[in-house]
Write a protein that holds these residues in place. Structure first.
Motif, mmCIF file in Angstrom:
data_model
loop_
_atom_site.group_PDB
_atom_site.id
_atom_site.type_symbol
_atom_site.label_atom_id
_atom_site.label_comp_id
_atom_site.label_asym_id
_atom_site.label_seq_id
_atom_site.Cartn_x
_atom_site.Cartn_y
_atom_site.Cartn_z
ATOM 1 N N TRP A 65 0.854 -1.178 0.000
ATOM 2 C CA TRP A 65 0.000 0.000 0.000
ATOM 3 C C TRP A 65 0.894 1.234 0.000
ATOM 4 O O TRP A 65 1.843 1.304 0.777
ATOM 5 C CB TRP A 65 -0.914 -0.003 1.231
ATOM 6 N N GLN A 66 0.609 2.178 -0.887
ATOM 7 C CA GLN A 66 1.383 3.411 -0.954
ATOM 8 C C GLN A 66 0.509 4.550 -0.449
ATOM 9 O O GLN A 66 -0.600 4.776 -0.953
ATOM 10 C CB GLN A 66 1.845 3.693 -2.393
ATOM 11 N N ASP A 67 1.006 5.280 0.565
ATOM 12 C CA ASP A 67 0.201 6.356 1.133
ATOM 13 C C ASP A 67 0.307 7.612 0.263
ATOM 14 O O ASP A 67 0.996 7.644 -0.762
ATOM 15 C CB ASP A 67 0.614 6.642 2.586
ATOM 16 N N VAL A 68 -0.373 8.661 0.713
ATOM 17 C CA VAL A 68 -0.461 9.872 -0.112
ATOM 18 C C VAL A 68 0.892 10.569 -0.254
ATOM 19 O O VAL A 68 1.097 11.341 -1.191
ATOM 20 C CB VAL A 68 -1.488 10.845 0.505
ATOM 21 N N ARG A 69 1.818 10.305 0.646
ATOM 22 C CA ARG A 69 3.137 10.937 0.568
ATOM 23 C C ARG A 69 4.145 10.089 -0.203
ATOM 24 O O ARG A 69 5.309 10.449 -0.302
ATOM 25 C CB ARG A 69 3.667 11.213 1.969
ATOM 26 N N GLY A 70 3.704 8.939 -0.678
ATOM 27 C CA GLY A 70 4.584 8.090 -1.455
ATOM 28 C C GLY A 70 5.318 7.034 -0.664
ATOM 29 O O GLY A 70 6.108 6.271 -1.237
ATOM 30 N N ASP A 71 5.086 6.973 0.662
ATOM 31 C CA ASP A 71 5.723 5.928 1.472
ATOM 32 C C ASP A 71 5.148 4.571 1.099
ATOM 33 O O ASP A 71 3.933 4.416 0.939
ATOM 34 C CB ASP A 71 5.495 6.185 2.964
ATOM 35 N N ARG A 72 6.030 3.592 0.970
ATOM 36 C CA ARG A 72 5.609 2.241 0.616
ATOM 37 C C ARG A 72 5.421 1.425 1.889
ATOM 38 O O ARG A 72 6.371 1.166 2.620
ATOM 39 C CB ARG A 72 6.646 1.578 -0.289
ATOM 40 N N LEU A 73 4.184 1.034 2.144
ATOM 41 C CA LEU A 73 3.853 0.229 3.309
ATOM 42 C C LEU A 73 3.487 -1.178 2.867
ATOM 43 O O LEU A 73 2.904 -1.388 1.797
ATOM 44 C CB LEU A 73 2.687 0.834 4.091
ATOM 45 N N VAL A 74 3.849 -2.135 3.681
ATOM 46 C CA VAL A 74 3.484 -3.532 3.445
ATOM 47 C C VAL A 74 2.581 -3.965 4.593
ATOM 48 O O VAL A 74 3.012 -4.031 5.748
ATOM 49 C CB VAL A 74 4.727 -4.439 3.374
ATOM 50 N N LEU A 75 1.317 -4.218 4.273
ATOM 51 C CA LEU A 75 0.349 -4.671 5.267
ATOM 52 C C LEU A 75 0.418 -6.185 5.368
ATOM 53 O O LEU A 75 0.357 -6.893 4.353
ATOM 54 C CB LEU A 75 -1.060 -4.233 4.877
ATOM 55 N N THR A 76 0.551 -6.695 6.567
ATOM 56 C CA THR A 76 0.711 -8.132 6.781
ATOM 57 C C THR A 76 -0.538 -8.697 7.418
ATOM 58 O O THR A 76 -0.906 -8.313 8.534
ATOM 59 C CB THR A 76 1.924 -8.413 7.692
ATOM 60 N N ASP A 77 -1.207 -9.594 6.701
ATOM 61 C CA ASP A 77 -2.388 -10.290 7.231
ATOM 62 C C ASP A 77 -1.904 -11.591 7.859
ATOM 63 O O ASP A 77 -1.275 -12.412 7.193
ATOM 64 C CB ASP A 77 -3.375 -10.564 6.094
ATOM 65 N N MET A 78 -2.198 -11.772 9.131
ATOM 66 C CA MET A 78 -1.629 -12.892 9.879
ATOM 67 C C MET A 78 -2.712 -13.800 10.429
ATOM 68 O O MET A 78 -3.868 -13.411 10.559
ATOM 69 C CB MET A 78 -0.768 -12.361 11.032
ATOM 70 N N PRO A 79 -2.350 -15.038 10.766
ATOM 71 C CA PRO A 79 -3.308 -15.939 11.412
ATOM 72 C C PRO A 79 -3.818 -15.343 12.709
ATOM 73 O O PRO A 79 -3.098 -14.659 13.434
ATOM 74 C CB PRO A 79 -2.486 -17.210 11.675
ATOM 75 N N GLY A 80 -5.076 -15.625 13.004
ATOM 76 C CA GLY A 80 -5.678 -15.060 14.205
ATOM 77 C C GLY A 80 -5.242 -15.766 15.470
ATOM 78 O O GLY A 80 -4.988 -16.970 15.492
#
Length: 362
Positions: free
Chosen positions: A164-179
């Motif tokens: 996911w890239q935010d409005v300022r251009g930072d590259r974020l990686v969202l991690t979906d993990m087991p519950g």
């Protein structure tokens, strides 16, 4: 190493049960002695009896205070682990690898740390119990991400990353993990380890936290990195109830933990009244609202020294895995040694019953 205070806080109900059992046993064993003491005190002066009674009350007060402290002691995350020197940790892993220890898990952690440093991205671990809305929250933050979610719980079986890239251009990686609390074995450990590798942790809850969620949050806080608590399905609560939950979380974790109401989306059941007065239930899509969470994440990402917390947590994780590998190697070596000498003992015992056994044993 976990401190004594943390162990007592984590298992305080078990500690209380043991204490009560010990006290009951002592009272039963001391019953006859108390009766005998009462008979002897009957002939003693009033001052002597008063002193004995005062001592007894003091002992009871001390025991009661100890039980009260056990119940009231807050669960504090363990922070007494020393962050290892990275170069020394890598050298120690290489040494034990040459000795035959399986350090593959340690090398994997260190290699992943190098890879994330080189990529320069910010990893956000979305953490929480089964069916708390982790996958739906990721879809709301990063539209188009194909993370599965299921109302039956436990759909997410692996660690999955979404960019996911935010409005300022930072590259974020969202991690979906087991519950957490998933019946499948090992998922809690997987989620906790991935939270340690992340730069920021988002803990998703549906309202006031359960005992398992409090325990999980304490473990995440022990990683000493930015933590955001996302109160999902916030529209189901009255504003006063929502603020009460936020106040309880704030008292527990202080101002350093961001507490953000969100609506991750999903579906909701509504009651539809027909023109003839009949009512029926209907499933509708719930519109997500994660605007405030986006702003909070942006503010956290802009902090200085964000990657330093990740590095410390990963080095601690790698050090714990190295210690486990060393212990397993030593255990295997000890078992092999015992097995070898046991075989020799059996051969000696069998030879002892045969002619000329003394020569064989020698």
């Amino acid at each position: 190493m976990t401190s004594l205070a943390t162990v007592v806080a984590r298992w305080r109900w078990l500690v209380l049960a043991v204490v009560l059992l010990v006290v009951a046993t002592v009272l039963l064993l001391a019953g006859n002695q108390l009766l005998a003491l009462k008979a002897r005190l009957a002939d003693e002066p009033l001052a002597v009896r008063a002193v004995v009674i005062a001592v007894g009350l003091a002992v009871l007060a001390a025991a009661g205070w100890g039980v009260w402290r056990t119940l009231r002691m807050p669960a504090r995350p363990a922070r007494d682990e020393v962050v290892p020197d990275e170069a020394g940790l890598r050298a120690r892993a290489a040494t034990w690898a040459e000795a035959g220890a399986d350090v593959a898990a340690v090398r994997t952690e260190l290699d992943e740390l190098d890879r994330r440093r080189e990529a320069g991205s910010v990893h956000v671990a979305v953490f929480g119990t089964v069916s708390s809305g982790k996958s739906a929250l990721i879809r709301a933050l990063a539209p188009g991400a194909a993370a599965d979610s299921d109302v039956l719980g436990g759909t997410t079986r692996d660690v999955v990353h979404y960019e996911w890239q935010d409005v300022r251009g930072d590259r974020l990686v969202l991690t979906d993990m087991p519950g957490l609390s998933d019946p499948a074995a090992g998922l809690d450990r997987t989620a906790t380890d991935e939270a340690g590798r992340a730069d920021v942790v988002v803990f998703v809850a549906e309202g006031d936290l359960t005992r398992e969620e409090w325990r999980a949050l304490d473990a995440v806080r022990a990683l000493d990195k930015p933590l955001v608590v996302a109160l999902n399905k916030a529209d189901r609560y009255e504003p006063s109830d929502r603020e009460a939950i936020r106040a309880r979380l704030g008292e527990r974790f202080g101002a350093s933990t961001e507490i953000v109401p969100v609506i991750a989306g999903g579906t909701e059941t509504v009651i539809i009244r027909d023109s003839d007065g009949h009512e029926r239930e209907e499933e509708r899509e719930r519109l997500p609202d994660v605007r405030r969470l986006r702003r909070v994440l942006q503010r956290v990402v802009d902090r200085d020294g964000l990657s330093a917390g990740r590095d410390r947590a990963v080095l601690l994780l790698a050090a714990r895995k190295l210690e486990g590998a060393v212990q397993a190697h030593r255990r295997d070596a000890a078992e092999a040694l015992v097995s070898r000498y046991a075989r020799r003992a059996v051969v000696g015992a069998m030879a002892a019953v045969a002619p000329g056994s003394d020569l064989v044993i020698q």
